[in-house]
Scaffold this motif. Structure first.
Motif, PDB file in Angstrom:
ATOM      1  N   VAL A 128     -33.864 -31.068 -30.576  1.00  0.00           N
ATOM      2  CA  VAL A 128     -33.546 -29.814 -31.256  1.00  0.00           C
ATOM      3  C   VAL A 128     -32.326 -30.058 -32.127  1.00  0.00           C
ATOM      4  CG1 VAL A 128     -32.935 -27.384 -30.981  1.00  0.00           C
ATOM      5  CG2 VAL A 128     -34.462 -28.486 -29.316  1.00  0.00           C
ATOM      6  N   GLN A 129     -32.492 -29.959 -33.429  1.00  0.00           N
ATOM      7  CA  GLN A 129     -31.401 -30.196 -34.371  1.00  0.00           C
ATOM      8  C   GLN A 129     -30.914 -28.855 -34.914  1.00  0.00           C
ATOM      9  OE1 GLN A 129     -30.293 -33.343 -35.063  1.00  0.00           O
ATOM     10  NE2 GLN A 129     -28.697 -32.703 -36.478  1.00  0.00           N
ATOM     11  N   VAL A 130     -29.634 -28.552 -34.687  1.00  0.00           N
ATOM     12  CA  VAL A 130     -29.047 -27.296 -35.145  1.00  0.00           C
ATOM     13  C   VAL A 130     -28.359 -27.525 -36.491  1.00  0.00           C
ATOM     14  CG1 VAL A 130     -27.536 -25.355 -34.571  1.00  0.00           C
ATOM     15  CG2 VAL A 130     -28.692 -26.622 -32.740  1.00  0.00           C
ATOM     16  N   VAL A 131     -28.659 -26.664 -37.438  1.00  0.00           N
ATOM     17  CA  VAL A 131     -28.142 -26.803 -38.803  1.00  0.00           C
ATOM     18  C   VAL A 131     -27.405 -25.535 -39.196  1.00  0.00           C
ATOM     19  CG1 VAL A 131     -28.801 -27.065 -41.224  1.00  0.00           C
ATOM     20  CG2 VAL A 131     -30.023 -28.356 -39.461  1.00  0.00           C
ATOM     21  N   ASP A 132     -26.254 -25.696 -39.814  1.00  0.00           N
ATOM     22  CA  ASP A 132     -25.456 -24.572 -40.315  1.00  0.00           C
ATOM     23  C   ASP A 132     -25.965 -24.208 -41.708  1.00  0.00           C
ATOM     24  OD1 ASP A 132     -23.545 -22.888 -41.448  1.00  0.00           O
ATOM     25  OD2 ASP A 132     -21.852 -23.944 -40.551  1.00  0.00           O
ATOM     26  N   ALA A 133     -26.586 -23.042 -41.833  1.00  0.00           N
ATOM     27  CA  ALA A 133     -27.150 -22.640 -43.114  1.00  0.00           C
ATOM     28  C   ALA A 133     -26.075 -22.500 -44.188  1.00  0.00           C
ATOM     29  CB  ALA A 133     -27.907 -21.315 -42.949  1.00  0.00           C
ATOM     30  N   ALA A 134     -24.905 -21.984 -43.810  1.00  0.00           N
ATOM     31  CA  ALA A 134     -23.841 -21.736 -44.786  1.00  0.00           C
ATOM     32  C   ALA A 134     -23.188 -23.023 -45.276  1.00  0.00           C
ATOM     33  CB  ALA A 134     -22.788 -20.812 -44.182  1.00  0.00           C
ATOM     34  N   GLU A 135     -23.220 -24.071 -44.462  1.00  0.00           N
ATOM     35  CA  GLU A 135     -22.570 -25.333 -44.806  1.00  0.00           C
ATOM     36  C   GLU A 135     -23.578 -26.459 -44.998  1.00  0.00           C
ATOM     37  OE1 GLU A 135     -19.348 -25.756 -45.337  1.00  0.00           O
ATOM     38  OE2 GLU A 135     -18.930 -23.634 -44.975  1.00  0.00           O
ATOM     39  N   PHE A 136     -24.830 -26.112 -45.262  1.00  0.00           N
ATOM     40  CA  PHE A 136     -25.888 -27.113 -45.295  1.00  0.00           C
ATOM     41  C   PHE A 136     -25.619 -28.203 -46.331  1.00  0.00           C
ATOM     42  CE2 PHE A 136     -30.158 -28.499 -46.818  1.00  0.00           C
ATOM     43  CZ  PHE A 136     -30.557 -29.142 -45.640  1.00  0.00           C
ATOM     44  N   VAL A 157     -33.258 -25.695 -35.758  1.00  0.00           N
ATOM     45  CA  VAL A 157     -32.735 -24.329 -35.694  1.00  0.00           C
ATOM     46  C   VAL A 157     -31.779 -24.140 -36.871  1.00  0.00           C
ATOM     47  CG1 VAL A 157     -31.408 -22.645 -34.369  1.00  0.00           C
ATOM     48  CG2 VAL A 157     -32.934 -24.246 -33.182  1.00  0.00           C
ATOM     49  N   LEU A 158     -32.203 -23.357 -37.844  1.00  0.00           N
ATOM     50  CA  LEU A 158     -31.353 -23.046 -38.993  1.00  0.00           C
ATOM     51  C   LEU A 158     -30.457 -21.885 -38.589  1.00  0.00           C
ATOM     52  CD1 LEU A 158     -30.536 -23.542 -41.893  1.00  0.00           C
ATOM     53  CD2 LEU A 158     -32.395 -22.037 -42.627  1.00  0.00           C
ATOM     54  N   ASN A 159     -29.241 -22.209 -38.209  1.00  0.00           N
ATOM     55  CA  ASN A 159     -28.323 -21.236 -37.618  1.00  0.00           C
ATOM     56  C   ASN A 159     -27.409 -20.612 -38.678  1.00  0.00           C
ATOM     57  OD1 ASN A 159     -27.284 -19.874 -35.383  1.00  0.00           O
ATOM     58  ND2 ASN A 159     -25.655 -21.370 -35.075  1.00  0.00           N
ATOM     59  N   LYS A 160     -26.747 -19.537 -38.295  1.00  0.00           N
ATOM     60  CA  LYS A 160     -25.800 -18.822 -39.154  1.00  0.00           C
ATOM     61  C   LYS A 160     -26.460 -18.283 -40.426  1.00  0.00           C
ATOM     62  CE  LYS A 160     -21.934 -21.641 -37.477  1.00  0.00           C
ATOM     63  NZ  LYS A 160     -20.666 -22.306 -37.824  1.00  0.00           N
ATOM     64  N   THR A 161     -27.706 -17.901 -40.315  1.00  0.00           N
ATOM     65  CA  THR A 161     -28.400 -17.363 -41.490  1.00  0.00           C
ATOM     66  C   THR A 161     -27.855 -16.011 -41.913  1.00  0.00           C
ATOM     67  OG1 THR A 161     -30.112 -16.457 -40.026  1.00  0.00           O
ATOM     68  CG2 THR A 161     -30.533 -18.620 -41.005  1.00  0.00           C
ATOM     69  N   ASP A 162     -27.068 -15.376 -41.042  1.00  0.00           N
ATOM     70  CA  ASP A 162     -26.437 -14.112 -41.412  1.00  0.00           C
ATOM     71  C   ASP A 162     -25.337 -14.323 -42.437  1.00  0.00           C
ATOM     72  OD1 ASP A 162     -25.284 -15.461 -39.059  1.00  0.00           O
ATOM     73  OD2 ASP A 162     -23.753 -13.880 -39.135  1.00  0.00           O
ATOM     74  N   ARG A 163     -24.970 -15.563 -42.694  1.00  0.00           N
ATOM     75  CA  ARG A 163     -23.883 -15.861 -43.618  1.00  0.00           C
ATOM     76  C   ARG A 163     -24.368 -16.346 -44.984  1.00  0.00           C
ATOM     77  NH1 ARG A 163     -18.852 -18.444 -40.173  1.00  0.00           N
ATOM     78  NH2 ARG A 163     -18.596 -16.673 -38.756  1.00  0.00           N
ATOM     79  N   VAL A 164     -25.667 -16.280 -45.215  1.00  0.00           N
ATOM     80  CA  VAL A 164     -26.181 -16.695 -46.521  1.00  0.00           C
ATOM     81  C   VAL A 164     -27.088 -15.605 -47.076  1.00  0.00           C
ATOM     82  CG1 VAL A 164     -26.075 -19.149 -45.954  1.00  0.00           C
ATOM     83  CG2 VAL A 164     -28.175 -17.882 -45.502  1.00  0.00           C
ATOM     84  N   TYR A 190     -26.055 -16.706 -34.567  1.00  0.00           N
ATOM     85  CA  TYR A 190     -25.398 -16.844 -33.265  1.00  0.00           C
ATOM     86  C   TYR A 190     -26.235 -17.664 -32.283  1.00  0.00           C
ATOM     87  CZ  TYR A 190     -22.168 -13.351 -35.036  1.00  0.00           C
ATOM     88  OH  TYR A 190     -21.247 -12.687 -35.799  1.00  0.00           O
ATOM     89  N   GLY A 191     -27.040 -18.579 -32.797  1.00  0.00           N
ATOM     90  CA  GLY A 191     -27.806 -19.468 -31.932  1.00  0.00           C
ATOM     91  C   GLY A 191     -28.858 -18.792 -31.094  1.00  0.00           C
ATOM     92  N   ARG A 192     -29.270 -17.608 -31.497  1.00  0.00           N
ATOM     93  CA  ARG A 192     -30.175 -16.832 -30.647  1.00  0.00           C
ATOM     94  C   ARG A 192     -31.637 -17.118 -30.966  1.00  0.00           C
ATOM     95  NH1 ARG A 192     -27.561 -12.580 -27.943  1.00  0.00           N
ATOM     96  NH2 ARG A 192     -25.316 -12.651 -28.324  1.00  0.00           N
TER      97      ARG A 192
END
Length: 373
Positions: A128-136, A157-164, A190-192
């Motif tokens: 499982v690879q977690v990716v920060d959408a805002a800092e991609f 998991v494309l995380n922090k999508t609330d920030r883009v 929030y990793g949910r």
């Protein structure tokens, strides 16, 4: 498919992602919503993995007891085999092992260690690879190896999508789809993510529930939603609720036997977004003595032949889990794999099972004849 079956193999999931991507937040989310499972967590550094609860529980050496549901070990890669051996012992009653790689770890090496290990009680549960959408884009610039990690991931998991913005979200999804075309991709804040992507609700005997200790779920039952994690505290009070991303599943139940070649063609070309396949397969006359438990995650596939239990109706029962999958199309593809009446009346081809047997361990231990995770 009772997850408490004695001797079943324990899935080992590798959770990776660069510093700040939110993998610890995701891990904490899974620990709080473990659906009754006993989860063991192996980490390179404790970081923010429920540090308050861990402190209350008390630390002994490099192992921290997290009540009934969780166990956390601080180790480096050279110690991994030993810890997996300890955690997979039947007495530990662990249902899932999660290895949280450090932010600068090489997940491919951890995956290799699991796949080449000779522990008969564990099985690869996916990367499982977690990716920060805002800092991609910035992350790819700083860490060019990001592309390689995405290429081998089973679930992104494309995380922090609330920030883009929605447009930026779609753009990043498109890039990830190009870099890791075989992976299932879920978007989250929030990793949910839905824990059902990784594990099933536990089914335990009543006596186990009577003697168990308090878990995170018990302690937080009356606290409502909690955004503790890598970055959630920064926005405390600004977001009341952030529902986790769901998943889709397809259940397939077929009384006719499955054609080995057609089923293998389906499994070898699993469509984008399909993350897990589990269940039992009846290959009919191709192997009338055995049913085959199947465990697939990402591109990993394994079959476990076992004698048909006395009194069990012979049929194929599968569950397919993923994100963005075409449920109707999957059901139709599986239906085509079933043996027709005309085919059933002809003598079986002795070579038909060769493709299946490629995914059976050459010397399966007694413990391996068990239900898939």
């Amino acid at each position: 498919m009772n997850p408490s079956t004695t001797g079943r193999q324990i899935p080992v999931v590798v959770l990776a992602g660069f510093l700040g991507s939110g993998k610890t937040t995701l891990l904490n989310h899974l620990l709080r919503r473990r659906a009754g499972n006993r989860i063991a967590v192996v980490v390179n550094d404790f970081g923010a993995v429920e540090i308050d609860a861990m402190t209350v529980a008390g630390q002994v050496g490099s192992t921290v007891s997290l009540g009934n549901g969780c166990l956390c070990c601080a180790v480096d890669a050279s110690e991994l085999d030993g810890y997996l051996e300890r955690l997979s012992r039947p007495a530990a009653r662990i249902d899932l092992i999660v290895i949280e790689a450090s932010g600068l770890a090489e997940p491919q090496e951890l995956v290799r260690m699991i796949l080449t290990g000779d522990n008969p009680r564990t099985v690869y549960g996916g990367l499982v690879q977690v990716v920060d959408a805002a800092e991609f884009d910035a992350t790819r610039d700083r860490h060019p190896e990001t592309d390689r990690h995405l290429a081998i991931a089973d679930l992104v998991v494309l995380n922090k999508t609330d920030r883009v913005t929605p447009a930026e979200h779609e753009r990043v999804l498109g890039v990830i789809g190009t870099l890791g075309p075989g992976a299932a991709v879920v978007s989250a804040s929030y990793g949910r993510i839905d824990p059902g992507l990784l594990f099933d609700p536990a089914a335990r005997p009543a006596e186990d529930e009577k003697i168990r200790q308090l878990s995170f779920e018990d302690l937080r039952a009356d606290e409502g939603e909690d955004h503790t994690g890598d970055y959630a505290a920064e926005d405390a009070g600004e977001h009341a609720h952030h529902p986790h991303t769901g998943y889709e599943s397809v259940s397939y139940d077929e009384p006719a036997a499955m054609d080995p070649r057609r089923l293998m063609a389906f499994l070898d070309s699993r469509p984008e977004g399909l993350y897990r396949v589990k269940g039992f397969v009846d290959f009919g006359a191709a192997d009338p003595a055995n049913r085959y438990a199947v465990h697939a995650v990402g591109r990993f596939l394994r079959f476990y032949p076992e004698p048909w239990p006395r009194g069990t109706e012979r049929r194929t029962q599968l569950v397919l889990i993923g994100s963005g999958i075409d449920r109707d199309a999957l059901a139709k593809e599986l239906t085509v794999c079933a043996v027709t009446e005309t085919e059933a009346a002809t003598a079986p081809d002795e070579s038909a099972m060769w493709g299946v047997l490629r995914y059976v361990r050459s010397e399966p231990a007694a413990e391996e004849a068990a239900d898939p995770a």
